[in-house]
Each structure stands twice: as structure tokens, then as C-alpha cells.
Motif scaffolding. Sequence first.
Motif, PDB file in Angstrom:
ATOM      1  N   TYR A  56       0.831  -1.200   0.000  1.00 56.21           N
ATOM      2  CA  TYR A  56       0.000   0.000   0.000  1.00 56.21           C
ATOM      3  C   TYR A  56       0.868   1.254   0.000  1.00 56.21           C
ATOM      4  CZ  TYR A  56      -2.874   3.778   1.834  1.00 56.21           C
ATOM      5  OH  TYR A  56      -3.480   4.990   2.017  1.00 56.21           O
ATOM      6  N   GLU A  57       1.844   1.305   0.896  1.00 54.18           N
ATOM      7  CA  GLU A  57       2.675   2.499   1.041  1.00 54.18           C
ATOM      8  C   GLU A  57       3.616   2.723  -0.133  1.00 54.18           C
ATOM      9  OE1 GLU A  57       4.421   2.020   4.932  1.00 54.18           O
ATOM     10  OE2 GLU A  57       2.577   2.715   5.919  1.00 54.18           O
ATOM     11  N   SER A  58       3.850   1.697  -0.929  1.00 50.44           N
ATOM     12  CA  SER A  58       4.693   1.878  -2.113  1.00 50.44           C
ATOM     13  C   SER A  58       4.021   2.781  -3.140  1.00 50.44           C
ATOM     14  CB  SER A  58       5.042   0.529  -2.746  1.00 50.44           C
ATOM     15  OG  SER A  58       3.912  -0.043  -3.388  1.00 50.44           O
ATOM     16  N   ASN A  59       2.686   2.841  -3.111  1.00 45.95           N
ATOM     17  CA  ASN A  59       1.932   3.713  -4.004  1.00 45.95           C
ATOM     18  C   ASN A  59       0.483   3.806  -3.489  1.00 45.95           C
ATOM     19  OD1 ASN A  59       0.635   5.060  -6.086  1.00 45.95           O
ATOM     20  ND2 ASN A  59       1.786   4.008  -7.692  1.00 45.95           N
ATOM     21  N   PRO A  60       0.250   4.651  -2.479  1.00 50.86           N
ATOM     22  CA  PRO A  60      -1.084   4.726  -1.867  1.00 50.86           C
ATOM     23  C   PRO A  60      -2.213   5.067  -2.847  1.00 50.86           C
ATOM     24  CG  PRO A  60       0.520   5.846  -0.508  1.00 50.86           C
ATOM     25  CD  PRO A  60       1.209   5.493  -1.799  1.00 50.86           C
ATOM     26  N   GLU A  61      -1.931   5.866  -3.844  1.00 55.24           N
ATOM     27  CA  GLU A  61      -2.993   6.214  -4.807  1.00 55.24           C
ATOM     28  C   GLU A  61      -3.358   5.018  -5.672  1.00 55.24           C
ATOM     29  OE1 GLU A  61      -1.913   9.727  -6.998  1.00 55.24           O
ATOM     30  OE2 GLU A  61      -1.646  10.888  -5.160  1.00 55.24           O
ATOM     31  N   LYS A  62      -2.374   4.276  -6.116  1.00 55.47           N
ATOM     32  CA  LYS A  62      -2.621   3.111  -6.974  1.00 55.47           C
ATOM     33  C   LYS A  62      -3.211   1.943  -6.174  1.00 55.47           C
ATOM     34  CE  LYS A  62      -0.263  -0.045 -10.123  1.00 55.47           C
ATOM     35  NZ  LYS A  62       1.022  -0.471 -10.659  1.00 55.47           N
ATOM     36  N   ASN A  63      -2.856   1.858  -4.898  1.00 55.15           N
ATOM     37  CA  ASN A  63      -3.289   0.755  -4.043  1.00 55.15           C
ATOM     38  C   ASN A  63      -4.358   1.198  -3.043  1.00 55.15           C
ATOM     39  OD1 ASN A  63      -1.358  -1.141  -5.141  1.00 55.15           O
ATOM     40  ND2 ASN A  63       0.209   0.009  -4.039  1.00 55.15           N
ATOM     41  N   ASP A  64      -5.179   2.156  -3.444  1.00 54.10           N
ATOM     42  CA  ASP A  64      -6.165   2.739  -2.533  1.00 54.10           C
ATOM     43  C   ASP A  64      -7.216   1.748  -2.043  1.00 54.10           C
ATOM     44  OD1 ASP A  64      -7.240   2.630  -5.119  1.00 54.10           O
ATOM     45  OD2 ASP A  64      -8.526   4.370  -4.790  1.00 54.10           O
ATOM     46  N   THR A  65      -7.541   0.765  -2.861  1.00 56.29           N
ATOM     47  CA  THR A  65      -8.479  -0.278  -2.438  1.00 56.29           C
ATOM     48  C   THR A  65      -7.774  -1.629  -2.518  1.00 56.29           C
ATOM     49  OG1 THR A  65      -9.368  -0.748  -4.644  1.00 56.29           O
ATOM     50  CG2 THR A  65     -10.464   1.008  -3.363  1.00 56.29           C
ATOM     51  N   LEU A  66      -8.294  -2.588  -1.792  1.00 57.20           N
ATOM     52  CA  LEU A  66      -7.707  -3.933  -1.867  1.00 57.20           C
ATOM     53  C   LEU A  66      -7.822  -4.488  -3.276  1.00 57.20           C
ATOM     54  CD1 LEU A  66      -8.914  -5.554   1.483  1.00 57.20           C
ATOM     55  CD2 LEU A  66      -6.627  -4.702   0.925  1.00 57.20           C
ATOM     56  N   GLU A  67      -8.904  -4.161  -3.939  1.00 54.51           N
ATOM     57  CA  GLU A  67      -9.085  -4.639  -5.305  1.00 54.51           C
ATOM     58  C   GLU A  67      -7.994  -4.096  -6.218  1.00 54.51           C
ATOM     59  OE1 GLU A  67     -13.055  -4.720  -3.238  1.00 54.51           O
ATOM     60  OE2 GLU A  67     -11.430  -3.286  -3.358  1.00 54.51           O
ATOM     61  N   HIS A  68      -7.692  -2.798  -6.101  1.00 53.18           N
ATOM     62  CA  HIS A  68      -6.635  -2.198  -6.920  1.00 53.18           C
ATOM     63  C   HIS A  68      -5.263  -2.755  -6.555  1.00 53.18           C
ATOM     64  CE1 HIS A  68      -9.392   1.490  -7.654  1.00 53.18           C
ATOM     65  NE2 HIS A  68      -9.559   0.579  -8.601  1.00 53.18           N
ATOM     66  N   LEU A  69      -5.039  -2.961  -5.275  1.00 53.61           N
ATOM     67  CA  LEU A  69      -3.776  -3.523  -4.814  1.00 53.61           C
ATOM     68  C   LEU A  69      -3.553  -4.908  -5.432  1.00 53.61           C
ATOM     69  CD1 LEU A  69      -2.349  -3.333  -1.282  1.00 53.61           C
ATOM     70  CD2 LEU A  69      -2.561  -5.556  -2.348  1.00 53.61           C
ATOM     71  N   LEU A  70      -4.570  -5.742  -5.411  1.00 52.03           N
ATOM     72  CA  LEU A  70      -4.462  -7.082  -5.987  1.00 52.03           C
ATOM     73  C   LEU A  70      -4.299  -7.032  -7.497  1.00 52.03           C
ATOM     74  CD1 LEU A  70      -7.176  -8.951  -3.886  1.00 52.03           C
ATOM     75  CD2 LEU A  70      -4.701  -8.978  -3.541  1.00 52.03           C
ATOM     76  N   GLU A  71      -5.039  -6.154  -8.132  1.00 55.44           N
ATOM     77  CA  GLU A  71      -4.905  -5.958  -9.590  1.00 55.44           C
ATOM     78  C   GLU A  71      -3.485  -5.578  -9.963  1.00 55.44           C
ATOM     79  OE1 GLU A  71      -7.394  -3.090 -11.740  1.00 55.44           O
ATOM     80  OE2 GLU A  71      -9.093  -4.065 -10.744  1.00 55.44           O
ATOM     81  N   GLY A  72      -2.931  -4.635  -9.215  1.00 54.17           N
ATOM     82  CA  GLY A  72      -1.587  -4.152  -9.497  1.00 54.17           C
ATOM     83  C   GLY A  72      -0.524  -5.218  -9.323  1.00 54.17           C
ATOM     84  N   GLU A  73      -0.789  -6.185  -8.511  1.00 54.89           N
ATOM     85  CA  GLU A  73       0.181  -7.246  -8.251  1.00 54.89           C
ATOM     86  C   GLU A  73      -0.041  -8.456  -9.162  1.00 54.89           C
ATOM     87  OE1 GLU A  73       2.120  -8.387  -4.106  1.00 54.89           O
ATOM     88  OE2 GLU A  73       0.208  -9.429  -4.379  1.00 54.89           O
TER      89      GLU A  73
END
Length: 149
Positions: free
Chosen positions: A62-79
Motif C-alpha cells: 500500500y505504502e509503495s503507491n497509496p494512490e494506486k493501491n487505494d483499495t484492496l481490489e486495486h492492490l491485488l490488480e496491481g500485483e
Amino acid sequence: MAYFNTIKRSFADVDLSNGIDTNEFLEATEGMVKIFDVIGSTAFGFVQNDMNGNIKRLRLRYESNPEKNDTLEHLLEGESDESKRLATEGLLWLIRALDFTAKGLTRSLDNPDEELTYSFSVAYETTLRQYHNFLVRPVFAVSRYALYK
């Protein structure tokens, strides 16, 4: 009641309007993990450490990019395109541990005359046991036994 004063956020207060807000979810989870301090038994040290480790994985992502990882869904998508999905794995195990905790506490509340160790033993059998191999299962058995002390 001091426990409730240490919680930054309740799960009921996590914003779900555009997905599950990552930071709010982590704050609520960090508060939930503190319940093991209230129980006061070292029996849950393994569970508590595991949960805190998984929270740390998610928090780092999350802290690596709070805007991109703002939701758990976005965090998982990004990974999703990465070969190592540490946050995804952390979230999976964190959800399993939260389910274990919720079922153990709920059973204990529903059965006030039942030993806490039994409530959590039943919760373990119905939540985590199926994911643990023969090396990890005894660790949980010893932890549950430590509740008697």
C-alpha cells in the motif's frame, strides 16, 4: 474497556463505496489483532505474529503507491502481473486468520460455559486446519493447550 480505546477503526467503518479501502481495512485489522493481547495468553502468539506479518506485507505494498493501491481490489490488480504476489498471499492468509478469530470468539460468546481453548479448537478445525500441513498442525495444538495455563 481499554482495548476499545486502542482501536483506530472498526471494520464497520471501513469505506466500501469504491471497493475496500486498503488503509482503513489495515487499521481495522490491526485493531482486531490486539484482541489477543486482551485474552492475555501466549497461546495466540503464533497467530498474532502471523497476522501482523501479513498486515506488514499489505502495508508495504500500500505504502509503495497509496494512490494506486487505494483499495484492496486495486492492490491485488496491481500485483496480478508480478511473479511474486506477496500482498495477495498476505491478504489470503490474513482473511483466513480473521475468519478463525471471528469463529473462535463467536463460539465462545455463544457458549459461555465452554473453555476458550475448545472454542478456538473448533474454529481451527473449520477454518485453518485444511490449509496447514502436518508440521504446522502441532504448533496450533500446542498453542491451544497453552490456553489452559
